[in-house]
Write an enzyme that holds these catalytic residues in place. Structure first.
Site, PDB file in Angstrom:
ATOM      1  N   TRP A  50      37.950 -23.619   9.249  1.00 15.66           N
ATOM      2  CA  TRP A  50      37.127 -22.447   9.524  1.00 15.66           C
ATOM      3  C   TRP A  50      36.707 -22.450  10.991  1.00 15.66           C
ATOM      4  O   TRP A  50      36.757 -21.439  11.686  1.00 15.66           O
ATOM      5  CB  TRP A  50      35.907 -22.465   8.605  1.00 15.66           C
ATOM      6  CG  TRP A  50      35.074 -21.207   8.597  1.00 15.66           C
ATOM      7  CD1 TRP A  50      35.292 -20.051   9.307  1.00 15.66           C
ATOM      8  CD2 TRP A  50      33.890 -20.971   7.822  1.00 15.66           C
ATOM      9  NE1 TRP A  50      34.315 -19.119   9.024  1.00 15.66           N
ATOM     10  CE2 TRP A  50      33.449 -19.661   8.110  1.00 15.66           C
ATOM     11  CE3 TRP A  50      33.175 -21.748   6.908  1.00 15.66           C
ATOM     12  CZ2 TRP A  50      32.299 -19.116   7.526  1.00 15.66           C
ATOM     13  CZ3 TRP A  50      32.040 -21.196   6.322  1.00 15.66           C
ATOM     14  CH2 TRP A  50      31.613 -19.896   6.626  1.00 15.66           C
ATOM     15  N   ASP A  84      43.381 -26.802   5.292  1.00 11.76           N
ATOM     16  CA  ASP A  84      42.893 -25.634   4.553  1.00 11.76           C
ATOM     17  C   ASP A  84      42.436 -24.556   5.535  1.00 11.76           C
ATOM     18  O   ASP A  84      41.668 -24.823   6.454  1.00 11.76           O
ATOM     19  CB  ASP A  84      41.723 -26.053   3.662  1.00 11.76           C
ATOM     20  CG  ASP A  84      41.125 -24.878   2.906  1.00 11.76           C
ATOM     21  OD1 ASP A  84      41.647 -24.557   1.822  1.00 11.76           O
ATOM     22  OD2 ASP A  84      40.156 -24.273   3.407  1.00 11.76           O
ATOM     23  N   TYR A 100      39.503 -16.379   8.683  1.00 13.82           N
ATOM     24  CA  TYR A 100      38.933 -17.298   9.673  1.00 13.82           C
ATOM     25  C   TYR A 100      39.350 -16.847  11.067  1.00 13.82           C
ATOM     26  O   TYR A 100      40.494 -17.006  11.478  1.00 13.82           O
ATOM     27  CB  TYR A 100      39.399 -18.730   9.429  1.00 13.82           C
ATOM     28  CG  TYR A 100      38.881 -19.377   8.164  1.00 13.82           C
ATOM     29  CD1 TYR A 100      37.888 -18.770   7.393  1.00 13.82           C
ATOM     30  CD2 TYR A 100      39.380 -20.605   7.741  1.00 13.82           C
ATOM     31  CE1 TYR A 100      37.421 -19.374   6.233  1.00 13.82           C
ATOM     32  CE2 TYR A 100      38.912 -21.215   6.588  1.00 13.82           C
ATOM     33  CZ  TYR A 100      37.941 -20.593   5.838  1.00 13.82           C
ATOM     34  OH  TYR A 100      37.483 -21.193   4.685  1.00 13.82           O
ATOM     35  N   HIS A 149      39.843 -16.459  -2.699  1.00 15.69           N
ATOM     36  CA  HIS A 149      38.793 -16.847  -1.772  1.00 15.69           C
ATOM     37  C   HIS A 149      37.441 -16.296  -2.225  1.00 15.69           C
ATOM     38  O   HIS A 149      37.014 -15.235  -1.787  1.00 15.69           O
ATOM     39  CB  HIS A 149      39.131 -16.344  -0.364  1.00 15.69           C
ATOM     40  CG  HIS A 149      38.295 -16.950   0.710  1.00 15.69           C
ATOM     41  ND1 HIS A 149      38.460 -16.632   2.032  1.00 15.69           N
ATOM     42  CD2 HIS A 149      37.292 -17.864   0.669  1.00 15.69           C
ATOM     43  CE1 HIS A 149      37.601 -17.324   2.761  1.00 15.69           C
ATOM     44  NE2 HIS A 149      36.874 -18.070   1.952  1.00 15.69           N
ATOM     45  N   SER A 161      39.244 -20.846  -4.908  1.00 15.56           N
ATOM     46  CA  SER A 161      38.041 -21.379  -4.281  1.00 15.56           C
ATOM     47  C   SER A 161      36.877 -20.592  -4.856  1.00 15.56           C
ATOM     48  O   SER A 161      36.855 -19.362  -4.771  1.00 15.56           O
ATOM     49  CB  SER A 161      38.118 -21.205  -2.756  1.00 15.56           C
ATOM     50  OG  SER A 161      36.950 -21.680  -2.130  1.00 15.56           O
TER      51      SER A 161
END
Length: 325
Positions: free
Chosen positions: A21, A51, A56, A119, A150
């Site tokens: 991220w 990941d 992002y 997500h 997630s």
């Protein structure tokens, strides 16, 4: 570096993974040279699970990873889908999911995505279930090898575990958020679903390096989402008010084995749960990645420490966690 099986994917992934991220610049600018150094250090250290997500840095994290993958070997990349403005919160469709994932594949420079994860999509979308069928279709079509989810809560994780095609679950799990150890981890093992742990240091609280006077950059979620103003409060400091978290860390420090940095205890605690496949800790400096790798090299925590940490969570931390767990 030690490796563990990532559920039914069959992948052997490093115990310490890399969360990226930060490489999208969403916590403050990370220069291209620093991002490159982090990714190359990860390869040298044997950190083979990276990941990322399409959102992002608006794709910047994926693009930086894609540039490095041209010369990388044996790196597994997991990306995520479902939080872009084109889909979230109520515009999900098979075509939209496919278009988003094809964009990710293009930025990553790969025809097939190793692992695609939903997500943190709304619970109603998970309960509807259509999205799981779309991911099954995209796996059959060869766009993704495996898919997972997630999630933000244990209830959402349990919905996902009912899906035969689910290969992985990414969850919030740390000393300040221990509830997954009650039933979820065992259920995931039973279903042969790999567990990917995010927020292992509770947004940095468990590094033990913050005082109450600390100020975060304007674009850092620890500033703009500290009380859940932008998204789930659990994603920031595991749902604990920052100042309260600083006080709890001071108490926690009295329970750790002598000579252990608190961050090492936090990472080792997670890895001492056999159901966990990998821990993705985000870094903005190479030294942070080196320290995470060093934590995995430590021995298992003494059982008396594990018991003390369980009791500390139940008595001191759990009552202060905000939002659904």
């Amino acid at each position: 570096m030690q490796y563990r099986r990532l559920g039914k994917t069959g992948y052997e992934v490093s115990e310490i993974g890399l969360g990226t991220w930060q490489l999208g610049g969403d916590f403050g600018a990370v220069e291209a040279e620093t991002a490159e150094e982090i990714l190359r250090l990860a390869q040298r250290a044997g950190v083979n699970f990276w990941d990322t997500a399409d959102v992002y840095g608006g794709g910047l994290s994926e693009s930086r990873i894609g540039a490095e993958l041209r010369s990388a070997e044996n790196v597994l990349v997991a990306t995520k889908v479902g939080r872009s403005a084109e889909l979230f919160p109520d515009k999900y469709s098979r075509a939209g999911i496919e278009a988003s994932l094809r964009g990710s594949a293009m930025r990553l420079g790969r025809e097939t995505i190793d692992l695609a994860q939903l997500h943190c999509v709304p619970r109603a979308v998970l309960e509807d279930g259509a999205v799981f069928g779309w991911l099954d279709d995209l796996k059959r079509d060869g766009l993704v090898r495996h898919w997972g989810a997630s999630v933000e809560t244990i209830a959402e994780a349990m919905i996902c575990l009912r899906q035969p095609g689910l290969s992985t679950l990414q969850i919030i799990f740390n000393i300040f958020r221990q509830d997954a150890a009650d039933e979820l981890l065992a259920a995931a093992q039973e279903a042969d679903v790999g567990i990917i742990v995010r927020l292992p240091l509770a947004s940095g609280l468990l590094s033990g390096k913050f005082g109450k006077e600390h100020r975060f950059a304007a674009q850092d979620h620890r500033n703009y989402n500290r009380d859940g103003q932008a998204f789930s409060v659990g994603e920031t400091f595991s749902g604990i008010p920052f100042e309260t978290g600083v006080d709890l860390v001071a108490e926690l420090a009295t329970l750790v084995p002598e000579g252990w940095p608190l961050a090492h205890v936090a990472l080792r605690w997670i890895l001492d749960h056999p159901a966990v496949s990998t821990v993705i800790a985000g870094v903005s400096r190479p030294a942070q990645l080196q320290d995470n790798v060093a934590a995995a090299e430590r021995p298992e925590l003494p059982e008396k420490t594990m018991e003390a940490l369980r009791a500390f969570y139940a008595r001191k931390v759990r009552p202060r966690v905000r939002g659904e767990i």
